[in-house]
Design a protein around this motif. Structure first.
Motif, PDB file in Angstrom:
ATOM      1  N   TYR A 118       0.821  -1.211   0.000  1.00  0.00           N
ATOM      2  CA  TYR A 118       0.000   0.000   0.000  1.00  0.00           C
ATOM      3  C   TYR A 118       0.855   1.261   0.000  1.00  0.00           C
ATOM      4  CZ  TYR A 118      -4.232  -2.649   0.129  1.00  0.00           C
ATOM      5  OH  TYR A 118      -5.244  -3.493  -0.235  1.00  0.00           O
ATOM      6  N   LEU A 119       2.014   1.211   0.597  1.00  0.00           N
ATOM      7  CA  LEU A 119       2.925   2.348   0.506  1.00  0.00           C
ATOM      8  C   LEU A 119       3.377   2.531  -0.947  1.00  0.00           C
ATOM      9  CD1 LEU A 119       5.089   1.781   3.719  1.00  0.00           C
ATOM     10  CD2 LEU A 119       3.283   3.498   3.376  1.00  0.00           C
ATOM     11  N   LYS A 120       3.586   1.425  -1.645  1.00  0.00           N
ATOM     12  CA  LYS A 120       3.949   1.490  -3.064  1.00  0.00           C
ATOM     13  C   LYS A 120       2.798   2.079  -3.876  1.00  0.00           C
ATOM     14  CE  LYS A 120       6.862   0.440  -6.425  1.00  0.00           C
ATOM     15  NZ  LYS A 120       8.224   1.016  -6.507  1.00  0.00           N
ATOM     16  N   GLY A 121       1.570   1.700  -3.532  1.00  0.00           N
ATOM     17  CA  GLY A 121       0.410   2.260  -4.216  1.00  0.00           C
ATOM     18  C   GLY A 121       0.308   3.760  -4.016  1.00  0.00           C
ATOM     19  N   LEU A 122       0.540   4.211  -2.793  1.00  0.00           N
ATOM     20  CA  LEU A 122       0.539   5.650  -2.522  1.00  0.00           C
ATOM     21  C   LEU A 122       1.597   6.358  -3.352  1.00  0.00           C
ATOM     22  CD1 LEU A 122       0.198   5.498   1.367  1.00  0.00           C
ATOM     23  CD2 LEU A 122      -1.495   6.487  -0.185  1.00  0.00           C
ATOM     24  N   GLN A 123       2.774   5.729  -3.422  1.00  0.00           N
ATOM     25  CA  GLN A 123       3.863   6.305  -4.206  1.00  0.00           C
ATOM     26  C   GLN A 123       3.473   6.430  -5.681  1.00  0.00           C
ATOM     27  OE1 GLN A 123       7.450   3.956  -4.097  1.00  0.00           O
ATOM     28  NE2 GLN A 123       8.557   5.310  -5.478  1.00  0.00           N
ATOM     29  N   LYS A 124       2.869   5.382  -6.227  1.00  0.00           N
ATOM     30  CA  LYS A 124       2.471   5.408  -7.634  1.00  0.00           C
ATOM     31  C   LYS A 124       1.413   6.475  -7.901  1.00  0.00           C
ATOM     32  CE  LYS A 124       3.736   0.817  -9.256  1.00  0.00           C
ATOM     33  NZ  LYS A 124       3.471  -0.125 -10.343  1.00  0.00           N
ATOM     34  N   ALA A 125       0.589   6.758  -6.868  1.00  0.00           N
ATOM     35  CA  ALA A 125      -0.448   7.777  -7.009  1.00  0.00           C
ATOM     36  C   ALA A 125       0.081   9.180  -6.733  1.00  0.00           C
ATOM     37  CB  ALA A 125      -1.605   7.473  -6.059  1.00  0.00           C
ATOM     38  N   GLY A 126       1.353   9.276  -6.342  1.00  0.00           N
ATOM     39  CA  GLY A 126       1.937  10.570  -6.051  1.00  0.00           C
ATOM     40  C   GLY A 126       1.488  11.167  -4.742  1.00  0.00           C
ATOM     41  N   CYS A 127       1.052  10.318  -3.808  1.00  0.00           N
ATOM     42  CA  CYS A 127       0.588  10.789  -2.504  1.00  0.00           C
ATOM     43  C   CYS A 127       1.754  10.807  -1.517  1.00  0.00           C
ATOM     44  CB  CYS A 127      -0.519   9.896  -1.973  1.00  0.00           C
ATOM     45  SG  CYS A 127      -2.041   9.959  -2.956  1.00  0.00           S
ATOM     46  N   ALA A 128       1.963  11.942  -0.895  1.00  0.00           N
ATOM     47  CA  ALA A 128       3.087  12.088   0.034  1.00  0.00           C
ATOM     48  C   ALA A 128       2.757  11.610   1.438  1.00  0.00           C
ATOM     49  CB  ALA A 128       3.539  13.548   0.080  1.00  0.00           C
ATOM     50  N   HIS A 129       1.462  11.521   1.758  1.00  0.00           N
ATOM     51  CA  HIS A 129       1.054  11.169   3.116  1.00  0.00           C
ATOM     52  C   HIS A 129       0.052  10.020   3.079  1.00  0.00           C
ATOM     53  CE1 HIS A 129       3.009  14.850   4.421  1.00  0.00           C
ATOM     54  NE2 HIS A 129       2.324  15.506   3.505  1.00  0.00           N
ATOM     55  N   PRO A 130       0.196   9.033   3.960  1.00  0.00           N
ATOM     56  CA  PRO A 130      -0.728   7.896   3.951  1.00  0.00           C
ATOM     57  C   PRO A 130      -2.173   8.287   4.228  1.00  0.00           C
ATOM     58  CG  PRO A 130       0.713   7.832   5.878  1.00  0.00           C
ATOM     59  CD  PRO A 130       1.259   8.877   4.965  1.00  0.00           C
ATOM     60  N   GLU A 131      -2.379   9.403   4.951  1.00  0.00           N
ATOM     61  CA  GLU A 131      -3.726   9.851   5.251  1.00  0.00           C
ATOM     62  C   GLU A 131      -4.494  10.250   3.993  1.00  0.00           C
ATOM     63  OE1 GLU A 131      -0.986  11.099   6.609  1.00  0.00           O
ATOM     64  OE2 GLU A 131      -1.059  10.403   8.699  1.00  0.00           O
ATOM     65  N   GLN A 132      -3.787  10.391   2.887  1.00  0.00           N
ATOM     66  CA  GLN A 132      -4.437  10.745   1.628  1.00  0.00           C
ATOM     67  C   GLN A 132      -5.064   9.530   0.935  1.00  0.00           C
ATOM     68  OE1 GLN A 132      -0.709  12.871   0.180  1.00  0.00           O
ATOM     69  NE2 GLN A 132      -2.272  14.243  -0.637  1.00  0.00           N
ATOM     70  N   GLY A 133      -4.795   8.351   1.448  1.00  0.00           N
ATOM     71  CA  GLY A 133      -5.260   7.135   0.786  1.00  0.00           C
ATOM     72  C   GLY A 133      -6.369   6.424   1.534  1.00  0.00           C
ATOM     73  N   ILE A 134      -7.326   5.885   0.771  1.00  0.00           N
ATOM     74  CA  ILE A 134      -8.345   4.971   1.292  1.00  0.00           C
ATOM     75  C   ILE A 134      -7.972   3.578   0.812  1.00  0.00           C
ATOM     76  CG2 ILE A 134     -10.810   4.481   1.523  1.00  0.00           C
ATOM     77  CD1 ILE A 134     -11.321   6.991  -0.167  1.00  0.00           C
ATOM     78  N   VAL A 135      -7.921   2.625   1.709  1.00  0.00           N
ATOM     79  CA  VAL A 135      -7.712   1.229   1.344  1.00  0.00           C
ATOM     80  C   VAL A 135      -9.044   0.506   1.435  1.00  0.00           C
ATOM     81  CG1 VAL A 135      -6.710  -0.953   2.134  1.00  0.00           C
ATOM     82  CG2 VAL A 135      -5.276   1.090   1.972  1.00  0.00           C
ATOM     83  N   ILE A 136      -9.377  -0.270   0.417  1.00  0.00           N
ATOM     84  CA  ILE A 136     -10.609  -1.070   0.403  1.00  0.00           C
ATOM     85  C   ILE A 136     -10.189  -2.523   0.287  1.00  0.00           C
ATOM     86  CG2 ILE A 136     -12.813  -1.486  -0.738  1.00  0.00           C
ATOM     87  CD1 ILE A 136     -12.606   1.434  -1.792  1.00  0.00           C
ATOM     88  N   GLU A 137     -10.432  -3.285   1.354  1.00  0.00           N
ATOM     89  CA  GLU A 137      -9.901  -4.645   1.505  1.00  0.00           C
ATOM     90  C   GLU A 137     -10.953  -5.602   2.039  1.00  0.00           C
ATOM     91  OE1 GLU A 137      -7.632  -6.883   1.360  1.00  0.00           O
ATOM     92  OE2 GLU A 137      -5.788  -5.896   0.710  1.00  0.00           O
ATOM     93  N   ASN A 138     -10.788  -6.872   1.697  1.00  0.00           N
ATOM     94  CA  ASN A 138     -11.692  -7.895   2.208  1.00  0.00           C
ATOM     95  C   ASN A 138     -10.997  -8.939   3.071  1.00  0.00           C
ATOM     96  OD1 ASN A 138     -10.348  -9.070  -0.142  1.00  0.00           O
ATOM     97  ND2 ASN A 138     -11.743 -10.799   0.177  1.00  0.00           N
ATOM     98  N   ALA A 139      -9.657  -8.918   3.117  1.00  0.00           N
ATOM     99  CA  ALA A 139      -8.910  -9.999   3.767  1.00  0.00           C
ATOM    100  C   ALA A 139      -8.176  -9.505   5.008  1.00  0.00           C
ATOM    101  CB  ALA A 139      -7.901 -10.586   2.784  1.00  0.00           C
ATOM    102  N   PRO A 140      -8.086 -10.345   6.031  1.00  0.00           N
ATOM    103  CA  PRO A 140      -7.358  -9.937   7.241  1.00  0.00           C
ATOM    104  C   PRO A 140      -5.943  -9.449   6.961  1.00  0.00           C
ATOM    105  CG  PRO A 140      -8.556 -11.975   7.647  1.00  0.00           C
ATOM    106  CD  PRO A 140      -8.691 -11.695   6.179  1.00  0.00           C
ATOM    107  N   MET A 141      -5.203 -10.175   6.097  1.00  0.00           N
ATOM    108  CA  MET A 141      -3.830  -9.780   5.782  1.00  0.00           C
ATOM    109  C   MET A 141      -3.792  -8.410   5.123  1.00  0.00           C
ATOM    110  SD  MET A 141      -1.550 -12.153   6.605  1.00  0.00           S
ATOM    111  CE  MET A 141      -1.426 -13.906   6.963  1.00  0.00           C
ATOM    112  N   GLY A 142      -4.729  -8.164   4.228  1.00  0.00           N
ATOM    113  CA  GLY A 142      -4.765  -6.894   3.519  1.00  0.00           C
ATOM    114  C   GLY A 142      -5.182  -5.748   4.407  1.00  0.00           C
ATOM    115  N   ILE A 143      -6.151  -5.999   5.289  1.00  0.00           N
ATOM    116  CA  ILE A 143      -6.581  -4.966   6.234  1.00  0.00           C
ATOM    117  C   ILE A 143      -5.410  -4.579   7.134  1.00  0.00           C
ATOM    118  CG2 ILE A 143      -8.103  -4.478   8.195  1.00  0.00           C
ATOM    119  CD1 ILE A 143     -10.104  -6.481   6.842  1.00  0.00           C
TER     120      ILE A 143
END
Length: 256
Positions: A184-209
């Motif tokens: 997810y940090l890599k995803g933020l980087q690809k989106a050009g987001c400097a802060h994790p608070e800028q991202g919403i994660v949508i997950e269904n699995a314990p590992m992913g959450i």
């Protein structure tokens, strides 16, 4: 905005009696567009109703190598890199460590079996949710633990109106898969987001959450599988829904 407490769902444990009350947060974050910059979607169980097929492929493939894998194992390890799951199970059941190359050969058999199965359908509500998020100015990213290139190609085919290859994170992009925060940090980087608070994660699995929470993103659990709510809530998501459609409708109501 307060969210009313709801009755226990079919996923909730009757013994524990945990209601569907969003447990950790009772309000949604700021309206879309005022704080979030990107939405990071998991793939299996969020975009595609593919987990039942993956489960059958896992069980059959692992049995060929003397590994007993159950449906529960499939859902509990969902999201992490397949080679990591295999190495863990071989160590636990056979008491030996195998190389990533050996695990990859076993994973290739699982992938072969999966691709003999019918194509999993897109989950109801996903297109509408992506359209709403994109209209509100959010970038769409997909973050998956998959290393199956045909599945990755399908993402650009099905969701090309919202995401391109540069905004997809796969097992090939990270050294440490879910539940580590790196995907997810890599995803933020690809989106050009400097802060994790800028991202919403949508997950269904314990590992992913767990990965989304560890990355510092606002993490929404969607319990699309057979695990009890408590298993997902134990990973401390901000909100929990029981379908993408329910999430989409709630955000649409809140943002109107």
């Amino acid at each position: 905005m307060k969210i009313e407490e709801k009755a226990p769902s079919r996923h909730s444990s009757k013994e524990e009696g945990v209601p569907f009350d969003f447990k950790h947060h009772d309000s949604l974050p700021p309206p879309l567009g005022t704080g979030w910059a990107c939405a990071l979607f998991d793939m299996d169980g969020v975009l595609y109703d593919s987990m039942p097929l993956h489960t059958v492929a896992w069980i059959e493939a692992m049995s060929k190598f003397g590994i007993r894998m159950t449906a529960h194992d499939s859902y509990m390890t969902e999201g992490q890199r397949g080679v990591d799951t295999i190495r863990q199970m071989v160590c636990q059941q056979q008491g030996r460590d195998i190389t990533e190359q050996e695990a990859q050969a076993m994973y290739d058999e699982k992938a072969r079996l999966f691709h003999l199965m019918p194509e999993a359908p897109i989950i109801d509500g996903v297109i509408d949710l992506m359209q709403m998020l994109k209209s509100d100015g959010l970038q769409i990213c997909i973050v998956t633990g998959s290393a199956q290139r045909p599945l990755i190609s399908r993402l650009t085919r099905d969701f090309g109106a919202f995401v391109d290859e540069e905004h997809i994170v796969t097992a090939y992009d990270v050294a440490h898969g879910k539940p580590a925060p790196e995907p997810y940090l890599k995803g933020l980087q690809k989106a050009g987001c400097a802060h994790p608070e800028q991202g919403i994660v949508i997950e269904n699995a314990p590992m992913g959450i767990r990965a989304g929470v560890a990355a510092g993103c606002f993490t929404i659990a969607v319990n699309s599988g057979p695990l009890p709510d408590e298993v997902l809530l134990a990973e401390k998501p901000n909100l929990l829904f029981h379908s993408i459609r329910e999430l989409c409708d709630k955000l649409k109501t809140y943002n109107s």
